[in-house]
Write a protein that holds these residues in place. Structure first.
Motif, PDB file in Angstrom:
ATOM      1  N   VAL A 172       0.838  -1.213   0.000  1.00 24.57           N
ATOM      2  CA  VAL A 172       0.000   0.000   0.000  1.00 24.57           C
ATOM      3  C   VAL A 172       0.867   1.254   0.000  1.00 24.57           C
ATOM      4  O   VAL A 172       1.790   1.403   0.799  1.00 24.57           O
ATOM      5  CB  VAL A 172      -0.935   0.009   1.227  1.00 24.57           C
ATOM      6  N   ARG A 173       0.540   2.159  -0.943  1.00 25.42           N
ATOM      7  CA  ARG A 173       1.201   3.455  -1.044  1.00 25.42           C
ATOM      8  C   ARG A 173       0.151   4.509  -1.343  1.00 25.42           C
ATOM      9  O   ARG A 173      -0.733   4.278  -2.161  1.00 25.42           O
ATOM     10  CB  ARG A 173       2.257   3.439  -2.159  1.00 25.42           C
ATOM     11  N   SER A 174       0.256   5.668  -0.702  1.00 28.56           N
ATOM     12  CA  SER A 174      -0.800   6.680  -0.786  1.00 28.56           C
ATOM     13  C   SER A 174      -0.282   8.001  -1.341  1.00 28.56           C
ATOM     14  O   SER A 174       0.846   8.417  -1.043  1.00 28.56           O
ATOM     15  CB  SER A 174      -1.409   6.929   0.601  1.00 28.56           C
ATOM     16  N   LYS A 175      -1.124   8.652  -2.114  1.00 26.88           N
ATOM     17  CA  LYS A 175      -0.784   9.960  -2.692  1.00 26.88           C
ATOM     18  C   LYS A 175      -0.852  11.029  -1.608  1.00 26.88           C
ATOM     19  O   LYS A 175      -1.832  11.078  -0.840  1.00 26.88           O
ATOM     20  CB  LYS A 175      -1.773  10.284  -3.818  1.00 26.88           C
ATOM     21  N   PRO A 176       0.144  11.901  -1.516  1.00 23.71           N
ATOM     22  CA  PRO A 176       0.091  12.981  -0.528  1.00 23.71           C
ATOM     23  C   PRO A 176      -1.157  13.836  -0.696  1.00 23.71           C
ATOM     24  O   PRO A 176      -1.615  14.080  -1.818  1.00 23.71           O
ATOM     25  CB  PRO A 176       1.358  13.782  -0.818  1.00 23.71           C
ATOM     26  N   ILE A 177      -1.692  14.304   0.401  1.00 20.23           N
ATOM     27  CA  ILE A 177      -2.973  15.008   0.391  1.00 20.23           C
ATOM     28  C   ILE A 177      -2.896  16.315  -0.395  1.00 20.23           C
ATOM     29  O   ILE A 177      -3.862  16.714  -1.060  1.00 20.23           O
ATOM     30  CB  ILE A 177      -3.460  15.253   1.844  1.00 20.23           C
ATOM     31  N   ASP A 178      -1.736  17.001  -0.373  1.00 20.94           N
ATOM     32  CA  ASP A 178      -1.611  18.253  -1.115  1.00 20.94           C
ATOM     33  C   ASP A 178      -1.632  18.005  -2.617  1.00 20.94           C
ATOM     34  O   ASP A 178      -2.131  18.835  -3.382  1.00 20.94           O
ATOM     35  CB  ASP A 178      -0.344  19.016  -0.702  1.00 20.94           C
ATOM     36  N   GLU A 179      -1.120  16.858  -3.049  1.00 20.63           N
ATOM     37  CA  GLU A 179      -1.168  16.522  -4.469  1.00 20.63           C
ATOM     38  C   GLU A 179      -2.600  16.198  -4.906  1.00 20.63           C
ATOM     39  O   GLU A 179      -2.996  16.505  -6.035  1.00 20.63           O
ATOM     40  CB  GLU A 179      -0.237  15.345  -4.769  1.00 20.63           C
ATOM     41  N   ILE A 180      -3.358  15.570  -4.029  1.00 14.68           N
ATOM     42  CA  ILE A 180      -4.771  15.308  -4.339  1.00 14.68           C
ATOM     43  C   ILE A 180      -5.503  16.629  -4.551  1.00 14.68           C
ATOM     44  O   ILE A 180      -6.234  16.811  -5.536  1.00 14.68           O
ATOM     45  CB  ILE A 180      -5.441  14.492  -3.218  1.00 14.68           C
ATOM     46  N   PHE A 181      -5.300  17.575  -3.634  1.00 18.20           N
ATOM     47  CA  PHE A 181      -5.968  18.876  -3.746  1.00 18.20           C
ATOM     48  C   PHE A 181      -5.579  19.573  -5.050  1.00 18.20           C
ATOM     49  O   PHE A 181      -6.450  20.080  -5.774  1.00 18.20           O
ATOM     50  CB  PHE A 181      -5.601  19.758  -2.555  1.00 18.20           C
ATOM     51  N   ALA A 182      -4.293  19.581  -5.376  1.00 20.69           N
ATOM     52  CA  ALA A 182      -3.834  20.262  -6.593  1.00 20.69           C
ATOM     53  C   ALA A 182      -4.406  19.613  -7.842  1.00 20.69           C
ATOM     54  O   ALA A 182      -4.810  20.304  -8.792  1.00 20.69           O
ATOM     55  CB  ALA A 182      -2.304  20.248  -6.638  1.00 20.69           C
ATOM     56  N   GLU A 183      -4.471  18.296  -7.847  1.00 23.10           N
ATOM     57  CA  GLU A 183      -4.960  17.594  -9.024  1.00 23.10           C
ATOM     58  C   GLU A 183      -6.461  17.813  -9.222  1.00 23.10           C
ATOM     59  O   GLU A 183      -6.932  18.025 -10.342  1.00 23.10           O
ATOM     60  CB  GLU A 183      -4.648  16.104  -8.908  1.00 23.10           C
ATOM     61  N   VAL A 184      -7.214  17.767  -8.123  1.00 20.67           N
ATOM     62  CA  VAL A 184      -8.651  18.020  -8.231  1.00 20.67           C
ATOM     63  C   VAL A 184      -8.897  19.458  -8.691  1.00 20.67           C
ATOM     64  O   VAL A 184      -9.793  19.719  -9.503  1.00 20.67           O
ATOM     65  CB  VAL A 184      -9.367  17.739  -6.890  1.00 20.67           C
ATOM     66  N   GLN A 185      -8.107  20.382  -8.203  1.00 22.24           N
ATOM     67  CA  GLN A 185      -8.221  21.773  -8.657  1.00 22.24           C
ATOM     68  C   GLN A 185      -7.998  21.885 -10.158  1.00 22.24           C
ATOM     69  O   GLN A 185      -8.748  22.581 -10.866  1.00 22.24           O
ATOM     70  CB  GLN A 185      -7.204  22.651  -7.928  1.00 22.24           C
ATOM     71  N   ASN A 186      -6.965  21.217 -10.664  1.00 25.20           N
ATOM     72  CA  ASN A 186      -6.688  21.231 -12.107  1.00 25.20           C
ATOM     73  C   ASN A 186      -7.880  20.712 -12.896  1.00 25.20           C
ATOM     74  O   ASN A 186      -8.270  21.279 -13.931  1.00 25.20           O
ATOM     75  CB  ASN A 186      -5.460  20.367 -12.419  1.00 25.20           C
ATOM     76  N   LEU A 187      -8.462  19.621 -12.417  1.00 34.10           N
ATOM     77  CA  LEU A 187      -9.597  19.016 -13.120  1.00 34.10           C
ATOM     78  C   LEU A 187     -10.825  19.921 -13.067  1.00 34.10           C
ATOM     79  O   LEU A 187     -11.565  20.037 -14.050  1.00 34.10           O
ATOM     80  CB  LEU A 187      -9.900  17.650 -12.517  1.00 34.10           C
ATOM     81  N   ALA A 188     -11.041  20.577 -11.931  1.00 30.63           N
ATOM     82  CA  ALA A 188     -12.165  21.513 -11.819  1.00 30.63           C
ATOM     83  C   ALA A 188     -12.001  22.668 -12.801  1.00 30.63           C
ATOM     84  O   ALA A 188     -12.967  23.104 -13.443  1.00 30.63           O
ATOM     85  CB  ALA A 188     -12.276  22.035 -10.388  1.00 30.63           C
ATOM     86  N   GLN A 189     -10.777  23.161 -12.944  1.00 25.40           N
ATOM     87  CA  GLN A 189     -10.516  24.255 -13.876  1.00 25.40           C
ATOM     88  C   GLN A 189     -10.708  23.837 -15.325  1.00 25.40           C
ATOM     89  O   GLN A 189     -11.005  24.674 -16.183  1.00 25.40           O
ATOM     90  CB  GLN A 189      -9.091  24.778 -13.656  1.00 25.40           C
ATOM     91  N   LYS A 190     -10.567  22.543 -15.594  1.00 26.66           N
ATOM     92  CA  LYS A 190     -10.821  22.015 -16.937  1.00 26.66           C
ATOM     93  C   LYS A 190     -12.316  21.839 -17.211  1.00 26.66           C
ATOM     94  O   LYS A 190     -12.715  21.488 -18.317  1.00 26.66           O
ATOM     95  CB  LYS A 190     -10.123  20.665 -17.102  1.00 26.66           C
TER      96      LYS A 190
END
Length: 440
Positions: A172-190
């Motif tokens: 098990v390996r998890s994505k850092p929470i700040d990267e999740i926020f940044a990625e969701v932001q990018n997708l919302a802007q798209k």
């Protein structure tokens, strides 16, 4: 130069294929229209069953036949799980480059190396079990889709007796929470309104970094512009009362839960090395339905697992009928080389598996129809995705009920693609509900 990507398997693979494409696009590559038009073809493989392997090998051979000059790359779970076998490379000889999961984001560098040397490349490195680290990749788009998949977890520590995936994906390996926020932001802007959080063992998110799946959901829900957050497949043992209560506070979280079952018989679950009983599972379902209005519970059910008796099958069937799932993927067990269950005694005859599959499918189709019938007369926000040649729009409600609706003749030119529109469900068909779009 042009690249074409062929993706097999789960939503995690779909996400990773998008990440691979974006890496090539940043270096000026373009997307080929087909295999025959490509300079490089990447095959992102699945290895969940032996049939999956056969499909990948057939695809490699077909690609080589259709485009003999292309550079063919095989990556994903199949080489990661089986490259150590002495005969593996010979079975995938149509591939010029073979890379495991731990190397798949280095594809571009290996392609450029191959173009210079023309020497076959095989690189499959083991995952670091002592210091597991999430291989970060952030996508900015999810081509040609109205919802975006977002990989936040990789690997699995469960080692179910029938499953090869821990060997193909590591721990098990998890994505850092700040990267999740940044990625969701990018997708919302798209312009995406819905994101689906996915992982190999999604429920285990945060185990390695001191967080939980609830933290990831809350982060995704906090992003302006995102109206829906959906979850991929979940393991029931992580869905305790505290987690469910915390998740229920997030109003953007869609009330659809794919809760992996595999069997409704405790004896079978024990042989599978699953970490819950049927009663444990039922309690999770009960809590989800109590805390999420009009929740849809979907699942996977295996029939004919090694040693499954008639009585055990009937127990599993009875349990599935008791739960009343919105949708069930029924599949017959097949032996997987490299797993403990492949050597179990009392393997079930294929003819018996076929009979049991038919009985289980019939039962789950009835429960799906009952679920559709329950949706009638409800008015739900529907995310519309495609329009067919007859003018009907196809989409899904928050609980992932498929909806087919036709706009009035006066509004035939109305574009509903990627829009969320209030729709009244007026009729249940076998595979969807008929909707009437509510103006305004």
């Amino acid at each position: 130069m042009k690249i074409f990507i062929v993706t097999f398997g789960c939503k995690v693979n779909q996400y990773e294929s998008q990440a691979i494409w974006e890496k090539f696009a940043r270096e000026g590559w373009t997307k080929a229209a087909s295999v025959t038009d490509a300079d490089v073809v990447v095959v992102n493989s699945c290895t969940v069953t032996e049939e999956s392997d056969k499909k990948v090998k057939r695809a490699l051979h077909k690609i080589r036949k259709e485009n003999s000059g292309a550079v063919i790359v095989l990556t994903g779970c199949m080489p990661q799980a089986f490259s150590a076998r002495s005969d593996f490379i010979e079975t995938v000889k149509d591939a010029d480059i073979v890379l495991g999961n731990a190397c798949k984001y280095d594809i571009l560098a290996h392609v450029l190396e191959f173009l210079k040397t023309k020497n076959k490349i095989v690189k499959v490195k083991a995952f670091d079990a002592k210091n597991p680290k999430f291989e970060s990749a952030i996508i900015n788009d999810f081509s040609e889709r109205t919802r975006a998949f977002l990989k936040i977890e990789d690997g699995c520590d469960n080692f179910c007796s029938y499953c090869i995936i821990p060997y193909a994906r590591g721990r098990v390996r998890s994505k850092p929470i700040d990267e999740i926020f940044a990625e969701v932001q990018n997708l919302a802007q798209k312009g995406y309104k819905e994101v689906v959080l996915v992982g190999i063992n999604l429920s285990a998110y945060g185990k390695d970094i001191g967080l939980t799946l609830c933290d990831a959901v809350e982060t995704a829900c906090s992003v302006d512009g995102i109206e829906r957050v959906r979850l991929g497949s979940l393991e029931p043992d992580k869905m305790n009362e505290a987690a469910i209560l915390r998740l229920s506070a997030q109003k953007k979280l869609c009330p659809q839960f794919h809760l992996s079952l595999q069997s409704g018989c405790d004896a079978t679950l024990k042989r599978m090395n699953r970490t819950y009983t049927a009663s444990d599972y039922y309690l999770v379902v009960k809590r989800l339905r109590e805390n999420f209005e009009n929740a849809a519970i979907t699942t996977d059910v295996m029939v004919g697992f090694a040693g499954e008796t008639d009585e055990e099958f009937e127990e599993s069937l009875s349990f599935v009928q008791k739960v009343g799932f919105a949708k069930v993927h029924v599949f017959a067990y097949s032996k997987r080389a490299g797993t403990r269950a492949a050597a179990f005694a009392n393997q079930v005859d294929p003819a018996v598996k076929k009979i049991r599959s038919k009985a289980m499918i019939a039962a789950t189709e009835r429960s799906r129809q009952e679920f559709f019938n329950y949706q009638i007369e409800k008015t739900e926000p529907v995310l519309y995705e495609t329009r067919d040649s007859k003018g009907f729009w196809h989409g899904h409600t928050r609980n992932y009920t498929p909806v087919v609706a036709r706009v009035d003749a006066a509004a035939q030119d109305l574009d509903l693609h990627a829009k969320i529109v209030l729709t009244k469900l007026i009729k249940a068909e076998a595979d969807y509900c008929v909707g009437k779009i509510i103006e305004g």
